[in-house]
Design a protein around this motif. Structure first.
Motif, mmCIF file in Angstrom:
data_model
loop_
_atom_site.group_PDB
_atom_site.id
_atom_site.type_symbol
_atom_site.label_atom_id
_atom_site.label_comp_id
_atom_site.label_asym_id
_atom_site.label_seq_id
_atom_site.Cartn_x
_atom_site.Cartn_y
_atom_site.Cartn_z
ATOM 1 N N GLU A 234 0.832 -1.210 0.000
ATOM 2 C CA GLU A 234 0.000 0.000 0.000
ATOM 3 C C GLU A 234 0.864 1.256 0.000
ATOM 4 O OE1 GLU A 234 -2.819 -0.016 3.161
ATOM 5 O OE2 GLU A 234 -3.791 -1.873 2.518
ATOM 6 N N SER A 235 1.926 1.243 0.821
ATOM 7 C CA SER A 235 2.804 2.408 0.899
ATOM 8 C C SER A 235 3.557 2.628 -0.405
ATOM 9 C CB SER A 235 3.799 2.247 2.059
ATOM 10 O OG SER A 235 3.144 2.292 3.302
ATOM 11 N N TRP A 236 4.060 1.539 -1.036
ATOM 12 C CA TRP A 236 4.763 1.702 -2.312
ATOM 13 C C TRP A 236 3.811 2.151 -3.413
ATOM 14 C CZ3 TRP A 236 9.429 2.749 -1.969
ATOM 15 C CH2 TRP A 236 10.335 2.056 -1.170
ATOM 16 N N GLN A 237 2.566 1.691 -3.350
ATOM 17 C CA GLN A 237 1.573 2.137 -4.333
ATOM 18 C C GLN A 237 1.336 3.648 -4.197
ATOM 19 O OE1 GLN A 237 -1.634 -0.552 -3.328
ATOM 20 N NE2 GLN A 237 -1.228 -1.873 -5.116
ATOM 21 N N LEU A 238 1.245 4.110 -2.941
ATOM 22 C CA LEU A 238 1.049 5.540 -2.711
ATOM 23 C C LEU A 238 2.276 6.330 -3.165
ATOM 24 C CD1 LEU A 238 -0.728 7.781 -1.553
ATOM 25 C CD2 LEU A 238 0.264 7.310 0.705
ATOM 26 N N HIS B 164 2.913 9.366 -6.380
ATOM 27 C CA HIS B 164 3.604 10.653 -6.273
ATOM 28 C C HIS B 164 4.800 10.729 -7.215
ATOM 29 C CE1 HIS B 164 1.261 10.919 -2.545
ATOM 30 N NE2 HIS B 164 1.516 12.220 -2.560
ATOM 31 N N ASP B 165 5.457 9.599 -7.454
ATOM 32 C CA ASP B 165 6.658 9.590 -8.291
ATOM 33 C C ASP B 165 6.779 8.205 -8.932
ATOM 34 O OD1 ASP B 165 9.206 9.648 -9.414
ATOM 35 O OD2 ASP B 165 10.026 10.890 -7.806
ATOM 36 N N SER B 166 6.765 8.172 -10.266
ATOM 37 C CA SER B 166 6.739 6.886 -10.975
ATOM 38 C C SER B 166 7.986 6.049 -10.750
ATOM 39 C CB SER B 166 6.550 7.125 -12.481
ATOM 40 O OG SER B 166 7.642 7.873 -12.996
ATOM 41 N N LYS B 167 9.069 6.657 -10.276
ATOM 42 C CA LYS B 167 10.292 5.874 -10.069
ATOM 43 C C LYS B 167 10.094 4.785 -9.009
ATOM 44 C CE LYS B 167 12.709 8.746 -6.624
ATOM 45 N NZ LYS B 167 13.910 9.565 -6.359
ATOM 46 N N TYR B 168 9.094 4.968 -8.153
ATOM 47 C CA TYR B 168 8.839 3.967 -7.107
ATOM 48 C C TYR B 168 7.999 2.792 -7.621
ATOM 49 C CZ TYR B 168 10.821 7.469 -4.051
ATOM 50 O OH TYR B 168 11.690 8.357 -3.465
ATOM 51 N N GLN B 169 7.615 2.842 -8.904
ATOM 52 C CA GLN B 169 6.940 1.688 -9.498
ATOM 53 C C GLN B 169 7.862 0.460 -9.446
ATOM 54 O OE1 GLN B 169 3.890 1.365 -10.454
ATOM 55 N NE2 GLN B 169 3.102 3.440 -10.883
ATOM 56 N N TRP B 170 9.145 0.690 -9.566
ATOM 57 C CA TRP B 170 10.094 -0.419 -9.524
ATOM 58 C C TRP B 170 10.081 -1.100 -8.151
ATOM 59 C CZ3 TRP B 170 12.526 -3.878 -12.079
ATOM 60 C CH2 TRP B 170 13.631 -4.555 -11.521
ATOM 61 N N VAL C 273 7.400 1.748 -15.227
ATOM 62 C CA VAL C 273 8.772 2.149 -14.914
ATOM 63 C C VAL C 273 9.365 2.823 -16.142
ATOM 64 C CG1 VAL C 273 11.074 1.374 -14.229
ATOM 65 C CG2 VAL C 273 9.040 0.269 -13.251
ATOM 66 N N LYS C 274 9.755 4.088 -15.994
ATOM 67 C CA LYS C 274 10.238 4.872 -17.127
ATOM 68 C C LYS C 274 11.749 5.079 -17.117
ATOM 69 C CE LYS C 274 5.918 5.382 -18.179
ATOM 70 N NZ LYS C 274 5.344 4.530 -19.255
ATOM 71 N N ASP C 275 12.401 4.638 -16.102
ATOM 72 C CA ASP C 275 13.848 4.831 -15.964
ATOM 73 C C ASP C 275 14.583 3.995 -17.018
ATOM 74 O OD1 ASP C 275 16.474 5.152 -15.247
ATOM 75 O OD2 ASP C 275 16.185 4.690 -13.119
#
Length: 393
Positions: free
Chosen positions: A296-300, A304-310, A332-334
């Motif tokens: 849940e926390s990583w989804q949130l 806020h910032d797509s880098k945390y999709q990883w 993930v766009k990195d």
């Protein structure tokens, strides 16, 4: 900043018996008695005029009159004149025993009241010698400690309090506060801790003592005790600041209780909007193996910032949520992570039994950068697909 301390000045009692003292001449005694009678009616200016009119060559008479003038000027609200006349009475060395001691005590207290600390100190020192029976010398040591405190003479504060302790225990807020101030100024952190603990026992509802204690426990690297102190303060519902809660969370994590750390961070007002707080909560939940909360926390965070999709995708893969993991990996766009993303997608598709898709992802990863990992995936998936095709045929 040094806190100013205010004092009450004891009024010298000029009894009728003192007028008849054998050292006082009859001429002076009569006028002194008249002045005292006026003062008892609060007619201080007329009383002062009577005393000013006295002319005597006797040193004791002069000293006695100076003392009375000091008292009356103080009663009339003229501290400057009171100090001047009392100083003359004390410096004459004509007043002995209790009368002399009481006069010097009043002078010292007046000097303290008007922030003349340096001038008051030698008088208090003198008062600690040859103390008349029935006089409380512990009060004098206390005033002396206060004078040194105001002058920021920290070693003298502590040595004076040591003398005070011979007569009274240091177990009240004023004396403990003096002791603490000196210990803190001298950076005697370990010595200050029991002083603060004593203050907390006397004033348990004063949060500033608790906060200072936590600071000292951190300063002396007593992190476990700092955690216990701050956690108890929170339990007592003290108004903790955001910085207090952040510190509490850090201490919980340091002690190996990450779930409590995450819960404390969750109480902060910006827990769901500050990206640093969100990701820290996610890390703590993950350390605590509270997988659902971590996801849940990583989804949130990813919102806020797509880098945390990883980070989200990695945890979803670990937990076997492969379809959700693929969806996260797609976001993930990195560019630097594209090879890792493709291999992760290959793994997810393999787990979902989509061998063709898995092989495509593995080959694309290998095209970006040849590696043993991608090569092994390609070999494994190719052989597996051949095996399945042979079985199907």
């Amino acid at each position: 900043m040094i806190r100013r301390i205010f004092y009450s000045v004891p009024l010298l009692t000029l009894s009728m018996a003192s007028f008849a003292a054998p050292q006082l001449s009859q001429y002076t005694a009569i006028r002194v008695q008249k002045a005292n009678e006026l003062a008892l009616k609060e007619q201080f200016q007329p009383a002062i005029q009577v005393l000013d009119s006295i002319e005597s060559s006797r040193e004791y008479d002069t000293a006695y009159v100076e003392r009375m003038l000091g008292v009356f000027y103080w009663q009339a609200g003229n501290a400057k004149q009171a100090i001047s006349h009392l100083s003359q009475a004390v410096n004459s060395h004509q007043l002995e025993d209790e009368a002399g001691w009481a006069t010097e005590r009043m002078l010292a207290d007046l000097l303290m009241t008007h922030q003349e600390y340096q001038q008051a100190i030698p008088h208090y020192r003198q008062l600690t010698k040859n103390v008349p029976q029935g006089k409380k010398v512990d009060e004098v040591w206390m005033r002396l400690a206060q004078a040194h405190y105001q002058l920021e003479q920290w070693p003298e504060v502590l040595s004076t309090l040591t003398q005070y302790q011979k007569y009274q225990p240091i177990n009240k807020v004023p004396t403990l506060s003096l002791k603490l101030g000196a210990e803190m100024a001298l950076e005697r952190w370990k010595a200050a801790i029991p002083t603060l603990e004593a203050l907390i026992s006397l004033e348990p509802d004063k949060f500033s003592w608790w906060r200072q204690l936590v600071g000292l426990q951190l300063q002396t690297k007593q992190y476990g005790k700092a955690l216990d102190t701050l956690a108890l303060a929170k339990l007592k519902k003290f108004p903790l600041k955001d910085s207090d809660l952040r510190l509490l969370a850090q201490l919980y994590a340091q002690r190996g209780i990450p779930e409590r750390a995450a819960m404390v961070l969750g109480e902060l007002p910006d827990a769901n909007s500050d990206i640093k707080l969100i990701t820290q909560q996610a890390v703590y939940w993950q350390q605590a193996k509270e997988w659902d909360s971590a996801i849940e926390s990583w989804q949130l965070a990813a919102k806020h910032d797509s880098k945390y999709q990883w980070n989200l995708a990695e945890l979803l893969l670990q937990q076997g949520q492969y379809q959700s993991a693929i969806a996260a990996l797609e976001q993930v766009k990195d560019a630097d992570k594209q090879r890792q993303v493709l291999l992760a997608k290959a793994r997810a598709h393999y787990k979902l039994d989509n061998l063709d898709k898995a092989l495509v992802e593995a080959k694309q990863a290998h095209n970006i950068k040849h590696s043993e990992e991608s090569e092994n995936w390609i070999k494994f998936l190719t052989n597996l697909r051949k095996t399945q095709q042979g079985v199907d045929s």
